[in-house]
Motif scaffolding. Structure first.
Motif, PDB file in Angstrom:
ATOM      1  N   GLU A   1     -16.334 -10.460 -30.481  1.00 56.46           N
ATOM      2  CA  GLU A   1     -15.405 -11.483 -30.974  1.00 56.46           C
ATOM      3  C   GLU A   1     -14.231 -11.648 -30.006  1.00 56.46           C
ATOM      4  O   GLU A   1     -13.760 -12.769 -29.756  1.00 56.46           O
ATOM      5  N   TRP A   2     -13.792 -10.523 -29.419  1.00 56.18           N
ATOM      6  CA  TRP A   2     -12.717 -10.617 -28.425  1.00 56.18           C
ATOM      7  C   TRP A   2     -13.190 -11.420 -27.207  1.00 56.18           C
ATOM      8  O   TRP A   2     -12.436 -12.234 -26.654  1.00 56.18           O
ATOM      9  N   VAL A   3     -14.447 -11.177 -26.785  1.00 53.35           N
ATOM     10  CA  VAL A   3     -14.979 -11.916 -25.638  1.00 53.35           C
ATOM     11  C   VAL A   3     -14.998 -13.409 -25.936  1.00 53.35           C
ATOM     12  O   VAL A   3     -14.584 -14.248 -25.109  1.00 53.35           O
ATOM     13  N   LEU A   4     -15.507 -13.795 -27.116  1.00 53.87           N
ATOM     14  CA  LEU A   4     -15.561 -15.213 -27.488  1.00 53.87           C
ATOM     15  C   LEU A   4     -14.163 -15.822 -27.537  1.00 53.87           C
ATOM     16  O   LEU A   4     -13.925 -16.935 -27.034  1.00 53.87           O
ATOM     17  N   LYS A   5     -13.239 -15.114 -28.155  1.00 52.23           N
ATOM     18  CA  LYS A   5     -11.869 -15.621 -28.277  1.00 52.23           C
ATOM     19  C   LYS A   5     -11.234 -15.802 -26.891  1.00 52.23           C
ATOM     20  O   LYS A   5     -10.625 -16.850 -26.599  1.00 52.23           O
ATOM     21  N   THR A   6     -11.383 -14.793 -26.054  1.00 50.10           N
ATOM     22  CA  THR A   6     -10.789 -14.851 -24.726  1.00 50.10           C
ATOM     23  C   THR A   6     -11.451 -15.945 -23.876  1.00 50.10           C
ATOM     24  O   THR A   6     -10.771 -16.694 -23.131  1.00 50.10           O
ATOM     25  N   ALA A   7     -12.771 -16.079 -23.985  1.00 45.82           N
ATOM     26  CA  ALA A   7     -13.476 -17.112 -23.221  1.00 45.82           C
ATOM     27  C   ALA A   7     -13.013 -18.498 -23.641  1.00 45.82           C
ATOM     28  O   ALA A   7     -12.811 -19.384 -22.784  1.00 45.82           O
ATOM     29  N   CYS A   8     -12.807 -18.719 -24.935  1.00 48.64           N
ATOM     30  CA  CYS A   8     -12.330 -20.025 -25.412  1.00 48.64           C
ATOM     31  C   CYS A   8     -10.915 -20.313 -24.875  1.00 48.64           C
ATOM     32  O   CYS A   8     -10.601 -21.450 -24.475  1.00 48.64           O
ATOM     33  N   GLU A   9     -10.081 -19.288 -24.884  1.00 45.19           N
ATOM     34  CA  GLU A   9      -8.725 -19.479 -24.361  1.00 45.19           C
ATOM     35  C   GLU A   9      -8.775 -19.792 -22.856  1.00 45.19           C
ATOM     36  O   GLU A   9      -8.014 -20.642 -22.360  1.00 45.19           O
ATOM     37  N   HIS A  10      -9.668 -19.108 -22.128  1.00 45.65           N
ATOM     38  CA  HIS A  10      -9.777 -19.362 -20.685  1.00 45.65           C
ATOM     39  C   HIS A  10     -10.368 -20.732 -20.401  1.00 45.65           C
ATOM     40  O   HIS A  10     -10.021 -21.367 -19.382  1.00 45.65           O
ATOM     41  N   ILE A  11     -11.281 -21.199 -21.265  1.00 44.72           N
ATOM     42  CA  ILE A  11     -11.819 -22.556 -21.073  1.00 44.72           C
ATOM     43  C   ILE A  11     -10.681 -23.576 -21.121  1.00 44.72           C
ATOM     44  O   ILE A  11     -10.610 -24.503 -20.292  1.00 44.72           O
ATOM     45  N   LYS A  12      -9.789 -23.378 -22.081  1.00 42.73           N
ATOM     46  CA  LYS A  12      -8.641 -24.300 -22.154  1.00 42.73           C
ATOM     47  C   LYS A  12      -7.772 -24.183 -20.915  1.00 42.73           C
ATOM     48  O   LYS A  12      -7.292 -25.198 -20.367  1.00 42.73           O
ATOM     49  N   LEU A  13      -7.593 -22.947 -20.442  1.00 41.26           N
ATOM     50  CA  LEU A  13      -6.797 -22.724 -19.237  1.00 41.26           C
ATOM     51  C   LEU A  13      -7.483 -23.354 -18.022  1.00 41.26           C
ATOM     52  O   LEU A  13      -6.839 -24.022 -17.195  1.00 41.26           O
ATOM     53  N   PHE A  14      -8.805 -23.148 -17.914  1.00 40.78           N
ATOM     54  CA  PHE A  14      -9.530 -23.703 -16.765  1.00 40.78           C
ATOM     55  C   PHE A  14      -9.502 -25.230 -16.784  1.00 40.78           C
ATOM     56  O   PHE A  14      -9.437 -25.875 -15.716  1.00 40.78           O
TER      57      PHE A  14
ATOM     58  N   SER B   1      -7.102 -27.060 -17.853  1.00 42.11           N
ATOM     59  CA  SER B   1      -5.765 -27.543 -17.460  1.00 42.11           C
ATOM     60  C   SER B   1      -5.451 -27.286 -15.991  1.00 42.11           C
ATOM     61  O   SER B   1      -4.606 -27.945 -15.408  1.00 42.11           O
ATOM     62  N   THR B   2      -6.136 -26.310 -15.383  1.00 44.67           N
ATOM     63  CA  THR B   2      -5.851 -25.966 -13.986  1.00 44.67           C
ATOM     64  C   THR B   2      -6.903 -26.480 -13.026  1.00 44.67           C
ATOM     65  O   THR B   2      -6.810 -26.250 -11.812  1.00 44.67           O
ATOM     66  N   GLY B   3      -7.958 -27.114 -13.519  1.00 39.61           N
ATOM     67  CA  GLY B   3      -8.977 -27.671 -12.651  1.00 39.61           C
ATOM     68  C   GLY B   3     -10.027 -26.673 -12.210  1.00 39.61           C
ATOM     69  O   GLY B   3     -10.854 -26.981 -11.350  1.00 39.61           O
ATOM     70  N   LEU B   4     -10.013 -25.446 -12.778  1.00 38.44           N
ATOM     71  CA  LEU B   4     -11.029 -24.463 -12.413  1.00 38.44           C
ATOM     72  C   LEU B   4     -12.379 -24.779 -13.038  1.00 38.44           C
ATOM     73  O   LEU B   4     -13.390 -24.218 -12.633  1.00 38.44           O
ATOM     74  N   LEU B   5     -12.423 -25.655 -14.037  1.00 42.33           N
ATOM     75  CA  LEU B   5     -13.672 -25.995 -14.707  1.00 42.33           C
ATOM     76  C   LEU B   5     -13.846 -27.505 -14.692  1.00 42.33           C
ATOM     77  O   LEU B   5     -12.928 -28.242 -15.069  1.00 42.33           O
ATOM     78  N   PRO B   6     -15.001 -27.969 -14.222  1.00 46.84           N
ATOM     79  CA  PRO B   6     -15.225 -29.421 -14.216  1.00 46.84           C
ATOM     80  C   PRO B   6     -15.159 -29.988 -15.634  1.00 46.84           C
ATOM     81  O   PRO B   6     -15.263 -29.251 -16.629  1.00 46.84           O
ATOM     82  N   ALA B   7     -15.014 -31.285 -15.726  1.00 41.17           N
ATOM     83  CA  ALA B   7     -14.868 -31.935 -17.024  1.00 41.17           C
ATOM     84  C   ALA B   7     -16.057 -31.671 -17.921  1.00 41.17           C
ATOM     85  O   ALA B   7     -15.926 -31.513 -19.139  1.00 41.17           O
ATOM     86  N   HIS B   8     -17.245 -31.671 -17.345  1.00 43.90           N
ATOM     87  CA  HIS B   8     -18.454 -31.418 -18.135  1.00 43.90           C
ATOM     88  C   HIS B   8     -18.994 -30.009 -17.899  1.00 43.90           C
ATOM     89  O   HIS B   8     -20.163 -29.723 -18.160  1.00 43.90           O
TER      90      HIS B   8
END
Length: 801
Positions: free
Chosen positions: A607-620, A622-629
């Motif tokens: 559950e910690w992994v899922l929570k942290t991954a979701c938070e990082h997706i939002k971070l990525f 906003s910072t351009g580390l993750l493409p739009a799709h």
């Protein structure tokens, strides 16, 4: 007396009257006769004494003057008295002076009687002596002898007269008694007739007629009252018996009654059904014949003992019917007492408990035996293991505990179906019984886990031989419906009392040894060793450290890029957990994930992994580390996937992080799919409905069925690195990987190849139209900070395209 007792009351009454009258008349007659005789005798004696006195006075002158003639004349005057038979006059010298004798009397003479004090010894005669006194001097004596025969004759006549009178009186008494006895006997006779009629007709409504108001009338009243009470008691008894018979006739329990000798006096229909005895004349011998031969002597001994002591009877035994069927019954009987306290029989019940016994046996089977294989279950096995340990400790022997787990049984079971899997377990159980000793205990612990208890061994190689035999026997193909199955097993062995002295430790050690056998490649057996305990201790220590790590937030997510092989652009990352141990440094997941899985810590960790991954997706985003799709892939453990709250947790995390759900990819292993296909499909469909991307990780290492695969609502297949790492040198891996890619595309799935480390591997995947790739060739797993530092590296991938 007995003769008198046999006489009728009428004769007794007459006899009593006659005897009473006879005694009364006889006693009174005798009394009055004797009385009259005594009076007459006294009167005669008095008269004779007066005559003697007068005659003595008259003889004074004759003696004085010695005038014998005058003396004889005086004595002859006695002729007027018939009773005086002899008169003698003696002088002063006691010499006979004159005498008188009645002519008809010659029995006694004066000369012969002179010198006697008592001259005649005969009650018939009365002697009278009178002195002759002159001038106050005795000058002689007068002797008279009287005959009382006439008095006695008179007395005899009176006695005869009295007897005649008595007889006449008795006759009259007899006639009166015969006549009058009817006044006494008639009420009694009527009472007797009534009693006889009541006895003959058994009709207690009859009453005796009361004709007198005396004691006989009271007797009739008492008799009628007694009959009325008996009538009322009989009515109540009949009503009670009717209720009893009605109750027993419809009773589901057999009811019986016996006399003091044990002979049956009553049984109901249910008793006959249970015993299968329908003879009209029921005897105890007929019942004895129904007793099971194995228990007959014991039952009869117990029955006789209870009867002799007057105890309550409670027994459980078996009956044997003519058709050979055993009937289990329970008998309960209580003694019946009469008013005096003596036992007059027994009243009891007989219940057929065959069904109850069957249910009890079934419950015992369910409680102690595995319902599928009929082997001992966990509870019974543990009980026998504890007893065997105590016996070994006493006898200074050893025992072996074999813990078996069927290799890949779950995959076989899911592939072939549960019915076939059950048949396979039965066949395995049969073979285990076949290859073990009679004194050994084979048990099914659950699922595909079995145990074998081998007591009383002296050397460890005995357990070694049994383990080899089990492995060989189970390898023989097992024929099921339409196919043959070859199975192998992994066996762990622990020795008591060498490895452990208690059941818990011994079972734990065997379990550890079994896992070591699986780690050694399955299809083998391993003895427990201290190293395994050391490993277990290490795992327990790591479990404690993992708990602290969760509290101290020592975990970190690393991300490995995934590249689109067509465009060479970044399409996402796979999130990989790392443990920053304060002493050991960075701990790879391969060391702590299995411990977390076994201990259950994988749930909060996942559950910690899922929570942290979701938070990082939002971070990525906003910072351009993750493409739009783009997306981030997160692996779920089997235990985490089967958590009933999984879908809710993921939906809440996505909503809280405020990210597009299609940017989260959930990866599950191929082996997880086969645990419970239907449940897996339902969970995947719910995740798909949330918009989550679904992927199968490590595809090709499991035994998933294509039939199930096409039903799964998944989007991506990830080819395991074991097939990629030897490309293009290993021809088999080349063909397998190309086939998986082609099959996935036919099913409309995207393909991700793991473990790409060389350009040749990347070129081969591109040629075979693989969609995505990840591996050291494109980038190692990196922390978020490292991702920021290496963001320019993505342009290099794009330029290489």
């Amino acid at each position: 007396m007995r003769f008198f007792q046999k006489l009728s009351l009428r004769i007794k009454t007459i006899m009593i009257a006659m005897i009473t009258s006879a005694l009364a008349l006889s006693i009174s007659g005798i009394f009055f006769t004797l009385y009259d005789y005594q009076i007459a005798q006294n009167k005669a004696n008095q008269e004779y004494r007066v005559i003697a006195k007068i005659l003595a006075d008259r003889s004074t002158a004759a003696l004085e003057f010695l005038d014998e003639e005058v003396a004889r004349d005086n004595l002859r005057s006695l002729e007027a008295h018939q009773s005086i038979t002899l008169a003698c006059l003696f002088d002063v010298n006691d010499d006979l002076f004159a005498a008188y004798e009645r002519k008809s009397y010659r029995a006694y003479k004066c000369p012969h009687l002179l010198k006697r004090d008592q001259m005649i010894d005969d009650n018939q005669y009365l002697e009278i002596r009178e002195k002759v006194i002159y001038d106050e001097s005795v000058i002689g004596a007068l002797y008279l002898l009287t005959d009382q025969g006439d008095l006695r004759e008179t007395m005899f006549l009176r006695v005869v007269t009295s007897v005649i009178i008595i007889l006449i009186s008795l006759f009259i008494t007899f006639l009166l008694a015969v006549r009058l006895q009817t006044f006494v006997t008639r009420p009694i006779t009527r009472l007797q007739d009534t009693a006889i009629k009541i006895r003959q007709s058994d009709n207690y409504s009859l009453r005796a007629e009361k004709t007198t108001e005396d004691e006989l009338g009271d007797l009739v009243d008492a008799f009628n009252g007694m009959v009325a009470k008996i009538e009322n008691d009989n009515v109540a008894l009949r009503d009670s018996e009717e209720r009893f018979r009605t109750l027993t006739a419809s009773s589901p329990v057999g009811v019986f009654q016996t006399d003091e000798d044990g002979q049956y006096t009553y049984v109901n229909a249910r008793w006959r059904e249970i015993t299968n005895i329908y003879d009209i004349h029921l005897t105890q011998e007929a019942w004895i014949k129904t007793l099971h031969p194995e228990e007959r002597f014991q039952i009869m001994s117990r029955w006789r003992e209870c009867v002799e002591k007057g105890d309550e009877i409670r027994m459980e035994y078996r009956l044997l019917r003519d058709d050979g069927e055993d009937v289990n019954v329970i008998c309960h009987a209580k003694p019946l007492y009469e008013g005096s306290g003596n036992i007059i029989g027994y009243l009891g019940s007989l219940s057929d408990i065959s069904e109850l016994k069957s249910v009890q046996l079934q419950l015992e089977q369910l409680a102690l035996y595995d319902p599928l294989t009929k082997l001992a279950n966990r509870y019974l096995f543990r009980n026998r293991l504890e007893k065997a340990l105590k016996h070994s400790e006493r006898e200074k022997t050893k025992l072996a505990l074999l813990f078996l787990d069927i290799d890949h049984f779950k995959k076989i079971n899911d592939t072939m179906g549960h019915d076939q899997g059950d048949d396979l377990l039965k066949a395995i159980a049969h073979r285990l019984r076949f290859c073990t000793r009679p004194g050994d205990t084979v048990a099914r612990m659950g699922g595909d886990e079995f145990t074998v208890l081998v007591p009383e061994i002296h050397y460890e190689h005995e357990a070694d031989a049994i383990a080899r035999k089990v492995l060989d026997v189970l390898k023989v193909p097992i024929r099921l419906t339409g196919m043959e199955v070859i199975i192998t097993t992994s066996i762990g062995i622990s020795i008591g009392l060498s490895d452990a002295i208690d059941a818990n430790t011994l079972m734990k050690n065997a379990d550890l040894a079994m896992y070591r056998a699986k780690a050694k490649g399955r299809d083998n057996y391993q003895f427990f060793s201290d190293e395994m305990n050391i490993e277990l201790t290490r795992q327990l220590a790591m479990e404690g450290e993992l708990r602290q790590a969760l509290q101290r937030n020592e975990f970190e997510l690393y991300y490995q890029p995934q590249i689109d092989l067509t465009t060479n652009q970044l399409v996402g990352y796979e999130a990989l957990i790392r443990w920053n141990h304060p002493e050991k440094g960075l701990v790879p997941p391969g060391e702590f994930i299995p411990v977390a899985e076994d201990s259950g810590l994988i749930l909060p960790m996942g559950e910690w992994v899922l929570k942290t991954a979701c938070e990082h997706i939002k971070l990525f985003n906003s910072t351009g580390l993750l493409p739009a799709h783009g997306h981030v892939a997160v692996n779920l453990s089997p235990r985490q996937f089967h958590d009933p709250n999984l879908v809710t947790v993921i939906r809440d995390l996505v909503t809280t992080a405020d990210i597009p759900s299609q940017q989260l990819e959930i990866e599950i292993t191929e082996s997880l799919l086969m645990d419970n296909v239907e449940s897996t499909i339902r969970t995947l469909e719910m995740l798909k409905d949330l918009g989550i991307i679904l992927a199968i990780d490590d595809f090709g290492t499991g035994y998933s069925s294509l039939n199930y695969l096409k039903r799964l609502p998944i989007h991506v297949l990830k080819v395991d690195r074991s097939f990629v790492m030897d490309i293009p040198h290993d021809k088999d891996d080349v063909e397998i990987t190309a086939a998986v890619i082609a099959m996935a595309h036919k099913l409309g799935l995207k393909v991700v190849a793991e473990g790409v480390e060389q350009l040749l591997q990347a070129d081969f995947l591109k040629e075979n139209s693989c969609d995505y790739a990840q591996g050291y060739y494109y980038g190692k797993p990196m922390s978020v900070d490292d991702l920021y530092k290496n963001i320019g590296h993505y342009e290099k991938w794009r330029s290489q395209g």
